[in-house]
Structure formats: structure tokens, C-alpha cells
Design a protein around this motif. Sequence first.
Motif, PDB file in Angstrom:
ATOM      1  N   ASP A  87      22.646 -61.110 -18.870  1.00  0.00           N
ATOM      2  CA  ASP A  87      22.336 -62.196 -19.455  1.00  0.00           C
ATOM      3  C   ASP A  87      22.452 -63.470 -18.970  1.00  0.00           C
ATOM      4  OD1 ASP A  87      22.369 -60.212 -21.902  1.00  0.00           O
ATOM      5  OD2 ASP A  87      24.533 -60.351 -22.277  1.00  0.00           O
ATOM      6  N   GLY A  88      21.947 -63.266 -17.570  1.00  0.00           N
ATOM      7  CA  GLY A  88      21.794 -64.655 -16.829  1.00  0.00           C
ATOM      8  C   GLY A  88      23.031 -64.990 -16.026  1.00  0.00           C
ATOM      9  N   ALA A  89      23.971 -64.149 -16.278  1.00  0.00           N
ATOM     10  CA  ALA A  89      25.443 -64.713 -15.446  1.00  0.00           C
ATOM     11  C   ALA A  89      25.360 -64.084 -14.140  1.00  0.00           C
ATOM     12  CB  ALA A  89      26.457 -63.961 -16.385  1.00  0.00           C
ATOM     13  N   ILE A  90      26.224 -65.109 -13.143  1.00  0.00           N
ATOM     14  CA  ILE A  90      26.442 -64.361 -11.929  1.00  0.00           C
ATOM     15  C   ILE A  90      27.971 -64.023 -12.185  1.00  0.00           C
ATOM     16  CG2 ILE A  90      27.239 -65.426  -9.649  1.00  0.00           C
ATOM     17  CD1 ILE A  90      25.032 -67.275  -9.877  1.00  0.00           C
ATOM     18  N   LEU A  91      28.289 -62.568 -11.935  1.00  0.00           N
ATOM     19  CA  LEU A  91      29.534 -62.042 -12.129  1.00  0.00           C
ATOM     20  C   LEU A  91      30.372 -62.441 -10.929  1.00  0.00           C
ATOM     21  CD1 LEU A  91      28.616 -58.650 -13.707  1.00  0.00           C
ATOM     22  CD2 LEU A  91      28.746 -60.850 -14.830  1.00  0.00           C
ATOM     23  N   GLU A  92      31.419 -63.066 -11.515  1.00  0.00           N
ATOM     24  CA  GLU A  92      32.461 -63.588 -10.278  1.00  0.00           C
ATOM     25  C   GLU A  92      33.506 -62.566 -10.035  1.00  0.00           C
ATOM     26  OE1 GLU A  92      31.625 -65.728  -7.939  1.00  0.00           O
ATOM     27  OE2 GLU A  92      30.239 -67.274  -9.056  1.00  0.00           O
TER      28      GLU A  92
END
Length: 522
Positions: A87-92
Motif C-alpha cells: 500500500d505504498g509504504a516503506i517498511l522500516e
Amino acid sequence: MDTNMFSCNLVENARKHKWFLKSIHELGWSIDKPSDESFRRYQTLWLPLVHKHHPKQLIPPPDVAWLWHCHRLAPRDYAFYTRQHFDGAILEANPPFTLQFASEDCETGSDADQTKLIWDEMYPNEPFFLTKDTNKQDVEQKKEECTSVGGFAGFDLLGSTERQRTFLWQVSGERFDDDDFLEEGLKNYERFLSLKSTATEKRIILVPTYQIDLMWHTHILTSVTNYNKDCKSITGGSLLHHDDSLTDRSVGGMLDQSYTATKDMWKAEYGTNYAVDGGMYRGEPPKSYFQKNWKASPDGCEEVLTFHRQMGASSTSPPLVWVANGQMTSDGKPAFVPTNTTQRSQLRGMPHKEGYVLGKTANGIGYWHHETKDFHTILYQRVSRLIQMQASDIACERSCCGNTQDIERKEAKLSEMKEIKSLIMKRMQAPRPSGIVPGIPKKMTTKREGTATTHTYYDSTGVWYYPPVVYDNCGGACGGEVIYGTTGCAAGGACGASACGVGGGGGDGGGGKFYRCLCNFS
């Protein structure tokens, strides 16, 4: 130079980063090729879990932690993949530089414990820790769930793990445990980023030193999102892509040419030399590095020299006075033998010299005899560095739910090293390099892992003994034959570019490795 332009404390995080690399290495996950099952667990289990439970603090199992680490080191590819699938997120990684240990039961309610509870809830039929006896048939069936084993939206994650497994070796030289060296690395990293616009105009691939590369890796791994923001702030709107696939170190090759261009640009922009002592390419790791029990020497000397046992030193008359540069010792040798060098790094590869330690003090660089205070100063510095490394390891393990027995073992060793440091200091203050010193008993018994060991600090004539831990862990007290990596143009830079980028006699109470120079073993 404004190092406050960074969104995190890179020096502190660089220490955590090194602890993570050492922990993964000791567990063997960065040594062996990752399995298809690890790729499946990372891609189809862990990343969806992180996405669903953001922003909870989640601590991964080690096989997953290693793949996540290597994937994030390609921030452009990693961001593209996670945005495309989540969903367009950068998983940190929150927090970064953490992992769980299968051998340790975590405290109820801790981040590690909560992570395992979430995992069990989402994947009741999936073990949190990967074991070697995992059913192969089940693995083959599950592998179909993983759409791109080793490749993620065109990124070769398997190849990255192969290249990254030796990064720990490159940043395990003694200077990487020096706070001033890390602070210098932070400043140089900011300067490195500032060259981006000029490098783009000149079509130059920037090649970091390993001092800079440690900070670069740490910056990316702390937060890909903040790394991108910081880059744009420092460079004036540009991103610096990190690609570790440029590894050909042949003379005249792309990496060699790019390093030379970076070095020349640095000199023109800042008026200083780019290469930094202790922060360059060290050569390929020795075979011993690819063992779980490999430990970095404080002096960066990985090949331990083995000497024959030589007895009889304690039967000679003990020295009566300290000697200094220009004087002769009790056995008729010069107190100091200069090596005609101006920097400690130039001592690399020099031959062993019996009765001496090879090193640098305020009084000179070269071979110092054991009847000099400079000899003991070098020992003191090496033990101090080792204590700093050990204390840092313990702190990281405690914060990351490390194995209790491992922590206790390291604390016992730390206590022993502190005793040795005190012993060396007291002897440096003694009126002569022999005899009884106030505060130092003739013998001392220590316990580690339930085993009692008695160290003898003097013989009957007053000749000084040091316990084997000094030689085992201080790069040895013997002079010379310190093994380092090569230096030079092609050898100088770190792996890739903006493409990503001894000596030591060792001691063995049973008579294995011996410090031939002194032969004073308890």
C-alpha cells in the motif's frame, strides 16, 4: 561541518550495527547461503506481519533479520518493492539492528515476546525460529508461496547476502572501536554526501572508504525514509543510490577508476587526503573468518602466530631498572628499535622481533623492549580497547534479549580484563620492571563458566608473568608480523561505490600458543 543534519545519532547506531553483524555472524546466518525457506519466511511472513502491525516495535528471528538487513541496504530497490506490495509504504525496522536468539526466553511483555505472540497468532503453523530439521517436503510445498526466491522486483537479494557477509571483516580493524575515529567518519560521510552534485556533473561514481561506508550503511539501515530525507537536505535535492554490486578490484577497472576520481575530487574540494589510516580495504578475509567462533582482534590482526615453547626465562636475573630509548637492556639489547615509519599503519607485515612489542607510543613508533614502560603502555592500550569492545557487546546483547549464559560469560571475561588492566597500570608505576608490586598478589584465582584458573604473577626471583588472556586477546605482546589487508588504489575503497559503494603470540595455559618474546606464562 554540521553533523546535526542527520536525523539520528549515527555514531551510536554504528556501534549497534557492528553488534548486529557480529551476532548474526556468530549464529552462522551470514556465513552460510540463505535457504529458500528463509527467503519464503522473510517475503511471505515477516514483511506482511510488519506491515499489518506498524508501528509496533518488532524483533525478527535471525534468518529473517539477515535478509531484511541486506534488502534494506539497497534503499531504492527496497522502497520500490515494499511500496508496490504494501500500500505504498516503506517498511522500516523498528528498532533497527535487532534480532532474537532461539536459546533465550524473553521477558514477558517485552518487544521480543510480543513479536513472537503476534507471529503465533498470524501463523499458528509456522515456527518462529528456523531449525535445521525443518521437514524438507513441507519446505518444497511452501516455497511455491514465495514468488521470487533470491530476487525482489529485479533486485538480487541472494547476491547481496553473498557480498555483505564480509562487511564485518572490513569494519573490524582496531580503529572502528575508537570513538574519535567514528566521529571523524561521521564528518567524512557528510562531506562524501556533499560531493554528490559535483560527481553527477562529472559523471563520477563515488566510492567510499570503509570508515565512510560504515556510516552510510548505518544511515540507510536506521531508516530508509529518513535516509532519503537527509540525503535530499544535504545534497540539495538528490538521492545517493547504494549499490554493492560493483566489486571488481582489478587495476584499471571501474571500481579502481572511480576510487581514483573520488580521491582526486575530495582533494580538490577539501584540501585533504581521502585515504584514512585504518579505514580502508583490508583485503579478503582469512579462512578463519568464515567460522562462527571467529573473533576480531583489537589490533585487526587475524592470523595468530604460533611460537614454540621456550622455558628458562624465569631462571635469569630479573631486570633492575626501567630503560628508555637510547639505552641498553639487562640482556644487552637496545630498549627501542625504530622502524623509520611515521604512522602506525606502516608497521603492517613487519617481522617478529623476539623480546619486543611492535607498536606506537608518544616516544616513537617501532619495537619496544619489555623492560621499557612503553612496552607496558602498548599492552595497556590494547587491553583498554578490548574492554571497550566487550562492554559494548554486553550492552547490545542486554538490549536485544541476548543469551543469558553468553552475557554472563562475557561479563566474567570483562571482569578479568579489568583486573589485568589494573595490573598493567600498577606495574607501569613500579620503580623497576621486576619484583613485587604493591596491590598485586603473587597468585590470583579466577572463575569462568564454573572453572577455576590460577594465574601466577611472579616467579621466585621476581620476574613478571602475565596471564594468557593478555596474549589471547590483545593482538599478542610479541613484536611484528602483524597481518593486515593490502592497501593501494584498487584496494583502497569500500565494496562498490555509490555503487557501495599478530601478530600475537596468543597464550595457552596448557602450553599451546606461546609468547616467545617473554615466555612468562602463568
